[in-house]
Design an enzyme around this catalytic site. Structure first.
Site, mmCIF file in Angstrom:
data_model
loop_
_atom_site.group_PDB
_atom_site.id
_atom_site.type_symbol
_atom_site.label_atom_id
_atom_site.label_comp_id
_atom_site.label_asym_id
_atom_site.label_seq_id
_atom_site.Cartn_x
_atom_site.Cartn_y
_atom_site.Cartn_z
ATOM 1 N N TYR A 141 -13.483 -13.702 -9.006
ATOM 2 C CA TYR A 141 -14.269 -14.924 -8.822
ATOM 3 C C TYR A 141 -14.173 -15.853 -10.036
ATOM 4 O O TYR A 141 -14.467 -17.037 -9.939
ATOM 5 C CB TYR A 141 -15.744 -14.600 -8.556
ATOM 6 C CG TYR A 141 -16.011 -13.987 -7.195
ATOM 7 C CD1 TYR A 141 -14.987 -13.758 -6.286
ATOM 8 C CD2 TYR A 141 -17.305 -13.649 -6.818
ATOM 9 C CE1 TYR A 141 -15.245 -13.184 -5.052
ATOM 10 C CE2 TYR A 141 -17.567 -13.087 -5.578
ATOM 11 C CZ TYR A 141 -16.532 -12.855 -4.704
ATOM 12 O OH TYR A 141 -16.782 -12.293 -3.478
ATOM 13 N N LYS A 192 -9.661 -0.162 -5.741
ATOM 14 C CA LYS A 192 -8.508 -0.166 -4.840
ATOM 15 C C LYS A 192 -7.304 0.220 -5.695
ATOM 16 O O LYS A 192 -6.313 -0.517 -5.809
ATOM 17 C CB LYS A 192 -8.373 -1.574 -4.211
ATOM 18 C CG LYS A 192 -7.388 -1.666 -3.078
ATOM 19 C CD LYS A 192 -7.833 -1.000 -1.791
ATOM 20 C CE LYS A 192 -6.744 -1.105 -0.739
ATOM 21 N NZ LYS A 192 -6.977 -0.215 0.419
ATOM 22 N N ASP A 224 -11.955 0.376 0.963
ATOM 23 C CA ASP A 224 -11.929 0.402 2.433
ATOM 24 C C ASP A 224 -12.660 1.630 2.964
ATOM 25 O O ASP A 224 -13.443 1.558 3.920
ATOM 26 C CB ASP A 224 -10.493 0.321 2.976
ATOM 27 C CG ASP A 224 -9.499 1.161 2.186
ATOM 28 O OD1 ASP A 224 -9.859 1.644 1.090
ATOM 29 O OD2 ASP A 224 -8.360 1.340 2.659
ATOM 30 N N ASP A 252 -24.009 -6.633 0.475
ATOM 31 C CA ASP A 252 -24.566 -7.279 1.666
ATOM 32 C C ASP A 252 -24.543 -6.332 2.864
ATOM 33 O O ASP A 252 -25.491 -6.293 3.661
ATOM 34 C CB ASP A 252 -23.789 -8.559 2.008
ATOM 35 C CG ASP A 252 -24.424 -9.773 1.357
ATOM 36 O OD1 ASP A 252 -25.203 -9.587 0.396
ATOM 37 O OD2 ASP A 252 -24.146 -10.909 1.791
#
Ligand code: NAD
Length: 360
Positions: A141, A192, A224, A252
């Protein structure tokens, strides 16, 4: 020395829910002789209305010297047409960046009394108590370079940079290991590492720190799989630590497992343990001023404030216990109402928690 708490009610339901949380703070401070001192200041739309900016200098100055900050929520339709730099949300972002709040703690707790509110089967989620520790100021980000460029063949290409230094990984890992020490002693680092080098480093650094926390059991999981496990068997997790983007998405998803936005607190911490504490929800303009808002997320944010920034673990436990008692007594605000329970407003819910605290 007394602890200074800066209270920022903000907009919409912010002042209503913060008023209840402040009463709870005053009560535990008196009961346990904590000597907490509270000052209130402006932020968000309320600050725009009276000073023209969402984060007045006076608020920022007070925030920098406070031991902890309690925030309600900011924003609302009244300020939606302002240019981006003057919007209420900039007040929040300004505080985060000025205070270096890199560690975001988002618990997903489902009180057994509210299991019916989840979209998952109640046996899968009843009693769920996960803490997601998300890195908040780095990763993809914020990584440079970033942008949209035009290639020689005229085609446009978007690009971002996923980047973490060892120091950034180490400091968020420290927050997570320490949180796991205070909780169930299990830490799952989500990455990951089978595809992204930045998370190979993430895994290496976190693994290298495990020996410093022998009482914490460290595991690693690909993001994942973590997404799948959160839905399949969420109670297997105690503390999850992950980077900014994965944490954004997983926190979330975990919040929705609980089904009740009015119940979820959060904390954002910096390197000195100073923190900003706020409910996960927004300013809910649709129900503002109607005594309908659930104050429990804000009251539970106060418990986090006492636990993580001020080290008053007993007071934090007492507040969380009082919330549990009130749910046992079947008091519910409209957002968590179910058959056979008693509907109460914001003030009555706050008062019920206060009474439960007083009767300990
Ligand atoms: P929201 O979280 O404010 O509301 C979403 C829904 O949940 C609404 O129906 C609302 O009534 C309900 N709700 C939220 N909190 C509740 C509570 N405590 N009790 C009962 N019901 C509750 O999200 P939104 O509607 O997308 O945003 C409204 C405003 O809040 C916007 O201006 C947005 O920018 C701002 N916002 C602020 C923050 C923050 O201050 N941290 C976070 C998110 C959104």
């Amino acid at each position: 020395m007394t602890d200074q708490i800066l209270v920022l009610p903000g907009d919409g339901i912010g002042p209503e829910i913060v008023a209840q949380a402040v009463s709870i703070l005053e009560c535990v401070s008196q009961q346990m002789q904590l000597g907490l001192e509270m000052n209130t200041a402006l932020i968000g739309g309320a600050a725009i209305d009276s000073t023209g900016v969402p984060l007045p200098n006076d608020t920022l100055a007070q925030a920098k010297t406070a031991d902890a900050i309690l925030l309600g929520a900011v924003g609302g339709p009244k300020w939606d047409n302002l240019e981006m730099a003057r919007r209420p949300e900039q007040g929040l972002l300004g505080l985060r960046s000025n205070l270096g709040l890199f560690g975001n703690l988002r618990p997903a707790i489902l009180y057994p009394q509210l299991a019916a509110a989840s979209s998952l089967k109640s046996e899968v989620v009843a009693g769920l108590n996960i803490l997601i520790v998300r890195e908040l100021t780095g990763g993809i980000y914020f990584g440079q370079p970033r942008g949209i460029r035009t290639l020689d063949n005229g085609e446009r290409q978007g690009y971002n940079t996923y980047i973490y230094s060892e120091a950034e990984i180490r400091r968020i890992a420290r927050v997570a290991f320490e949180a796991a020490q205070r909780r169930g002693g299990q830490l799952c680092s989500v990455d990951k590492a089978n595809v992204l080098e930045v998370t190979v480093l993430w895994r290496e650094v976190i693994q290298s720190m495990a020996a410093d926390y022998p009482e914490v059991e460290l595991s690693h999981m690909y993001v994942d799989n973590a997404a799948m496990q959160l839905i399949r068997a969420p109670k297997q997790f105690d503390v999850i630590v992950t980077g900014n983007m994965f944490g954004d998405i997983l926190s979330d998803a975990a919040a929705m497992l609980t089904g009740s936005i009015g119940m979820l607190p959060s904390a954002s911490l910096n390197e000195h343990g100073q923190g900003m504490y706020e409910p996960c929800h927004g300013s809910a303009p649709d129900i503002a001023g109607q005594d309908l808002a659930n104050p429990l997320a804000t009251i539970l944010s106060v418990a986090m404030l006492l636990r993580y920034s001020l080290g008053h673990v007993g007071a934090a436990d007492a507040i969380e216990h009082a919330v549990n008692t009130v749910l046992d007594q079947d008091f519910r605000t409209a957002d968590i109402l179910s058959d056979g329970t008693i509907q109460v407003g914001t003030k009555a819910m706050g008062y019920a928690v206060l009474e439960a605290l007083r009767q300990r």
